[in-house]
Design an enzyme around this catalytic site. Sequence first.
Site, PDB file in Angstrom:
ATOM      1  N   SER A 110     -10.640   0.967   2.196  1.00  0.00           N
ATOM      2  CA  SER A 110     -10.154   1.655   2.426  1.00  0.00           C
ATOM      3  C   SER A 110      -9.959   1.094   4.735  1.00  0.00           C
ATOM      4  CB  SER A 110     -11.434   3.239   2.200  1.00  0.00           C
ATOM      5  OG  SER A 110     -10.679   3.340   1.530  1.00  0.00           O
ATOM      6  N   PHE A 171      -8.912   3.518 -13.364  1.00  0.00           N
ATOM      7  CA  PHE A 171     -10.726   2.770 -14.112  1.00  0.00           C
ATOM      8  C   PHE A 171     -11.255   4.177 -14.483  1.00  0.00           C
ATOM      9  CE2 PHE A 171      -8.574   0.775 -10.004  1.00  0.00           C
ATOM     10  CZ  PHE A 171      -8.267  -0.710 -10.474  1.00  0.00           C
TER      11      PHE A 171
END
Length: 429
Positions: A110, A171
């Site tokens: 990130s 996920f």
Amino acid sequence: MPLSRPNRRRLRLAATSSAVLLALLAPALPASAAGLPAAPAPSAETASAQRTGLDRAALDRTLKNLHDAGMYGAYSAARDGAASWQGASGVADVKTGRPMTPQLEHRIGSITKTFTATAVLQQVGKGRIGLNAPIGRYLPDLVPGERGQAITVRMLLDQTSGINDYDHVIFAKPEDLEANRYRQYTPREVARIGLAGKPLGKPGEAHHYANTNYVIAGLLLGKVTGQAPEEYIAEHVIRKAGLRHTYFPRSARLPGPHAKIYEGMYGLFDPPRDFTDYNVSWAGTAGALVSTMDDLNRFTRALLSGKLIGPSELRQMKTTVPTGSPIMRYGLGLFSLDLPNCGRFWGHNGLVWGSETMALSSEDGQRQVSLGTNLTNYYGIEADGQTPKEGPIDYAKWFHIRQALCDTPAKGAKSTPAVPPTPQLHPTR
């Protein structure tokens, strides 16, 4: 051992790559136990006077302590003005014992968001994007109608749009990490998954961290510039900052020298699995970049010194919103972190399967540290089935970071952290 449905859901939230933001929430230990005063962080002037320079022996020692605490391998780069240090500890490959070295390339997760926000703010400075303009003005087919008019570009960048994340869908369970290892996702595909999810809040209401915001920001950048956003960022941010080892990978494999990375999934993967090779197209402009620790310091210094964006845009970038942490606030792809008895630092963290990174800098860009590690989600979950356990590895990370930024000697202690333990801040779903 099979997990109950609620626990499976919580595990996937806790492990979600770049949706994880180290927040230094309220200390998990009493201030007295952590050796911390209850007073607020000192001013930048006071903090500068307290810092005395890089103690290379202490940096070497605290980085070694991180490996001794159980981390497979770590590399770090620190700077104090013209003085710099780089170090590594542990192994880059647990099977061969290949040692870590400081300049290995690393998936930074990130921290990619800081690069993307910088690119968008360059276009704001040129008048091509309005920071307070609705995203529906630019991408009406993706975010149409009333919602597209309510959500502004600023809300995407400071994570207050209320848009849900997509990673808890792709996920949904631990086995999805393997199933989607080589799958190619498009930005619009993952953006639509996030947009289809139940909103986390009303636009502008509160900070809700979601990768979807930065995938949409990348699409915005592409629409305005006419370039693929990765190409624009490479040309106008990475090259402009003088970075030589930072890039968006073109395949599941990294072409340069790198360490292997390992994912523990809170004990479900025992031993931790090798996730060195995998397609991060799902992360894109939210979390796909590769870099080195030295490059990250160079980038943050260029950003904070005004080399990459103008003064007005930099002020906007450092205009922050609350995150729920008493010492951390989130700006436009950049967070501020107030370390007790040390001062305010700016930066971001990143996490993708097996790879974790933290990059922090003083406001003047003089005092910096970037730390990368190659094992993630190494402890289990607390009895509540929701909270990730913390332990010596977490404390050792912050001993090293605080040593680099604050000159706080560890004095051999390994059980009591020099800063509060670091629970992870997850998006509320």
